[in-house]
Scaffold this motif. Structure first.
Motif, PDB file in Angstrom:
ATOM      1  N   GLU A 317      34.115 -17.062   6.110  1.00  8.02           N
ATOM      2  CA  GLU A 317      35.189 -18.012   5.848  1.00  8.02           C
ATOM      3  C   GLU A 317      36.055 -18.233   7.076  1.00  8.02           C
ATOM      4  O   GLU A 317      36.525 -19.350   7.335  1.00  8.02           O
ATOM      5  N   GLN A 318      36.237 -17.188   7.858  1.00  8.18           N
ATOM      6  CA  GLN A 318      37.017 -17.350   9.080  1.00  8.18           C
ATOM      7  C   GLN A 318      36.276 -18.255  10.075  1.00  8.18           C
ATOM      8  O   GLN A 318      36.888 -19.112  10.713  1.00  8.18           O
ATOM      9  N   GLU A 319      34.953 -18.078  10.188  1.00  8.82           N
ATOM     10  CA  GLU A 319      34.165 -18.959  11.064  1.00  8.82           C
ATOM     11  C   GLU A 319      34.312 -20.422  10.650  1.00  8.82           C
ATOM     12  O   GLU A 319      34.496 -21.320  11.493  1.00  8.82           O
ATOM     13  N   ILE A 320      34.239 -20.662   9.355  1.00  4.91           N
ATOM     14  CA  ILE A 320      34.320 -22.040   8.856  1.00  4.91           C
ATOM     15  C   ILE A 320      35.728 -22.602   9.049  1.00  4.91           C
ATOM     16  O   ILE A 320      35.905 -23.776   9.392  1.00  4.91           O
ATOM     17  N   THR A 321      36.738 -21.761   8.875  1.00  9.04           N
ATOM     18  CA  THR A 321      38.110 -22.213   9.103  1.00  9.04           C
ATOM     19  C   THR A 321      38.310 -22.634  10.549  1.00  9.04           C
ATOM     20  O   THR A 321      38.933 -23.663  10.840  1.00  9.04           O
ATOM     21  N   VAL A 324      36.707 -25.987  11.044  1.00  8.97           N
ATOM     22  CA  VAL A 324      37.556 -27.057  10.517  1.00  8.97           C
ATOM     23  C   VAL A 324      38.657 -27.394  11.516  1.00  8.97           C
ATOM     24  O   VAL A 324      38.979 -28.564  11.753  1.00  8.97           O
ATOM     25  N   ALA A 325      39.224 -26.362  12.135  1.00  8.73           N
ATOM     26  CA  ALA A 325      40.283 -26.589  13.120  1.00  8.73           C
ATOM     27  C   ALA A 325      39.773 -27.372  14.321  1.00  8.73           C
ATOM     28  O   ALA A 325      40.531 -28.123  14.944  1.00  8.73           O
ATOM     29  N   ARG A 326      38.482 -27.210  14.636  1.00 15.63           N
ATOM     30  CA  ARG A 326      37.904 -27.961  15.759  1.00 15.63           C
ATOM     31  C   ARG A 326      37.517 -29.381  15.350  1.00 15.63           C
ATOM     32  O   ARG A 326      37.058 -30.163  16.178  1.00 15.63           O
ATOM     33  N   GLY A 327      37.642 -29.701  14.059  1.00 19.60           N
ATOM     34  CA  GLY A 327      37.329 -31.040  13.591  1.00 19.60           C
ATOM     35  C   GLY A 327      35.885 -31.257  13.216  1.00 19.60           C
ATOM     36  O   GLY A 327      35.444 -32.408  13.092  1.00 19.60           O
ATOM     37  N   GLU A 328      35.110 -30.201  13.020  1.00 21.47           N
ATOM     38  CA  GLU A 328      33.699 -30.359  12.678  1.00 21.47           C
ATOM     39  C   GLU A 328      33.538 -30.800  11.221  1.00 21.47           C
ATOM     40  O   GLU A 328      34.246 -30.327  10.333  1.00 21.47           O
ATOM     41  N   ALA A 329      32.621 -31.722  10.991  1.00 22.96           N
ATOM     42  CA  ALA A 329      32.306 -32.181   9.643  1.00 22.96           C
ATOM     43  C   ALA A 329      31.441 -31.141   8.931  1.00 22.96           C
ATOM     44  O   ALA A 329      30.878 -30.234   9.547  1.00 22.96           O
ATOM     45  N   THR A 330      31.324 -31.286   7.619  1.00 18.39           N
ATOM     46  CA  THR A 330      30.565 -30.324   6.822  1.00 18.39           C
ATOM     47  C   THR A 330      29.134 -30.181   7.329  1.00 18.39           C
ATOM     48  O   THR A 330      28.609 -29.065   7.456  1.00 18.39           O
ATOM     49  N   GLY A 331      28.472 -31.311   7.630  1.00 15.37           N
ATOM     50  CA  GLY A 331      27.100 -31.255   8.125  1.00 15.37           C
ATOM     51  C   GLY A 331      26.991 -30.527   9.446  1.00 15.37           C
ATOM     52  O   GLY A 331      26.029 -29.781   9.683  1.00 15.37           O
ATOM     53  N   GLU A 332      27.955 -30.750  10.342  1.00 14.19           N
ATOM     54  CA  GLU A 332      27.942 -30.061  11.636  1.00 14.19           C
ATOM     55  C   GLU A 332      28.111 -28.555  11.463  1.00 14.19           C
ATOM     56  O   GLU A 332      27.424 -27.753  12.128  1.00 14.19           O
ATOM     57  N   ILE A 333      29.028 -28.164  10.588  1.00 16.82           N
ATOM     58  CA  ILE A 333      29.239 -26.729  10.336  1.00 16.82           C
ATOM     59  C   ILE A 333      27.975 -26.102   9.765  1.00 16.82           C
ATOM     60  O   ILE A 333      27.541 -25.026  10.187  1.00 16.82           O
ATOM     61  N   HIS A 380      42.630 -30.215  15.164  1.00 18.95           N
ATOM     62  CA  HIS A 380      43.179 -31.472  14.665  1.00 18.95           C
ATOM     63  C   HIS A 380      42.593 -31.706  13.290  1.00 18.95           C
ATOM     64  O   HIS A 380      41.673 -31.006  12.884  1.00 18.95           O
ATOM     65  N   THR A 381      43.159 -32.592  12.563  1.00 20.74           N
ATOM     66  CA  THR A 381      42.704 -32.791  11.191  1.00 20.74           C
ATOM     67  C   THR A 381      41.220 -33.147  11.186  1.00 20.74           C
ATOM     68  O   THR A 381      40.781 -34.075  11.873  1.00 20.74           O
ATOM     69  N   GLY A 382      40.423 -32.394  10.403  1.00 17.08           N
ATOM     70  CA  GLY A 382      38.972 -32.564  10.428  1.00 17.08           C
ATOM     71  C   GLY A 382      38.513 -33.751   9.624  1.00 17.08           C
ATOM     72  O   GLY A 382      39.237 -34.357   8.851  1.00 17.08           O
TER      73      GLY A 382
END
Length: 384
Positions: A317-321, A324-333, A380-382
């Motif tokens: 969850e920390q990796e995904i958070t 998100v902070a880097r602005g990556e979309a769900t598919g990119e993550i 920034h806002t993802g």
């Protein structure tokens, strides 16, 4: 096995007050409220309570020191990190979170450096200790004292402290991130303070003056700003640095040269900003050694574990958070972490619930904007 709590009717009001205080609608000064309620729950004449840095376990702020002379502050920590009886670390590792000095040591209590050098000169005869833990992490500590001649802390009282440990731990953990940081007017550079072996200030730069004004009040100062000549909040980290330096001198082959002479802790400024205090013993030839202290804003890499601990985020969850902070979309993550988009969405749902938000933008604002992680992750806002 933990001792079962035995609660007398006269303690019920104290318990009800503690449970309310540790809940989501409790007061921001939970340490102060615990101190007030503990007087009713476990009667005592003197006390020390403090929140702790969840990464190092060192006590930080807020803190309460009640009826213990300021001259014993450094004595307390010197004994704590020596080989004394019943250190907080022992309660952290052991099966019980609370213990009494006389209950555990019996006749050996007079061998305790804490008893000989702090308690007996202060007219104190017994001590009860508790570590406030949640999620395997220490979020605060307390030591309660009774005057010489009074009955020592008994089984019922230690049982009450045992029950209190996880309740207060959860409350302190919830408050680790409850104050958004205000960065207006904070110093730009690190502050440097050089202290002599007696902790008198030898020199400090302008930024150090500014940082010291932002530190929480010394618990001995009854709410007044920290006194310039003796920044009491630093005493524990300075003691750790000195102890570490002594170990290096005793065992010169242990680790990198000088690598064990430093210590650090994190503390909340009065603005809500998390700061890092570093202490290093200087090799000036004296036995005790002068100490250099650096105060600066906590780096994002130092805040990330605190946020993860406070919210109970898993490593994934920390990796995904961070993504998100880097602005990556769900598919990119999903592609980068080799997960399915559905799994990423499940993790996001869990993260939102733990952070108390409902969108990526709220998550970034709640954690990163409030606590300065954007500086490391370019947050920034993802995208959705």
């Amino acid at each position: 096995m933990p001792r079962p709590p035995v609660i007398e009717s006269g303690q019920r009001a104290a318990w009800a007050g503690i449970e309310r205080a540790c809940g989501p609608d409790g007061p921001p000064d939970l340490i102060g409220e615990l101190h007030r309620r503990l007087r009713m729950l476990v009667p005592h004449e003197a006390a020390f309570l403090a929140a702790t840095d969840p990464l190092t376990g060192l006590s930080t702020s807020p803190a309460v020191v009640d009826n213990i002379g300021e001259e014993y502050c450094s004595v307390f920590w010197e004994q704590e990190f020596g080989e004394d009886l019943l250190p907080f670390a022992e309660l952290t590792r052991g099966p019980l979170r609370a213990g009494g000095l006389r209950a555990g040591a019996g006749a050996r209590v007079r061998h305790s450096g804490r008893f000989r050098h702090m308690m007996r000169p202060s007219g104190l005869g017994d001590e009860a200790r508790v570590v406030f833990m949640d999620g395997g992490t220490v979020w605060g500590v307390a030591a309660l004292y009774r005057e010489e001649g009074r009955a020592p802390f008994g089984e019922r009282e230690l049982s009450a402290l045992e029950k209190l440990a996880p309740i207060a731990g959860r409350g302190l953990r919830a408050r680790a991130l409850d104050q958004p940081a205000d960065s207006h007017g904070i110093p730009v550079g690190p502050g440097l303070v050089v202290l002599d072996p007696e902790l008198r200030v030898l020199s400090m730069n302008d930024d150090a003056e500014a940082w010291l004004r932002l530190l929480p009040a010394d618990p001995h100062s009854a709410g007044r700003p920290l006194p310039r000549p003796r920044p009491g909040l630093m005493t524990e980290v300075i003691t750790v640095a000195r102890r570490a330096a002594a170990r290096v001198r005793a065992e010169p082959g242990d680790g990198a040269p000088g690598g064990h002479t430093r210590a650090r802790l994190r503390v909340r400024a009065t603005t809500g900003l998390w700061l890092t205090i570093h202490a290093s013993r200087l090799n000036d030839g004296s036995e005790a050694g002068s100490v250099a202290v650096v105060i600066e804003a906590a780096k994002a890499s130092e805040m990330a574990p605190i946020i993860a601990e406070a919210l109970g985020l898993t490593a994934r969850e920390q990796e995904i958070t961070h993504a998100v902070a880097r602005g990556e979309a769900t598919g990119e993550i999903a592609a980068r972490l080799h997960l399915s988009p559905h799994t990423v969405r499940d993790h996001l749902k869990s993260i939102f619930e733990k952070a108390g938000v409902s969108s990526r933008g709220e998550l970034v604002a709640r954690l990163f904007a409030d606590h300065y992680l954007p500086r490391a992750f370019g947050a920034h806002t993802g995208r959705g």
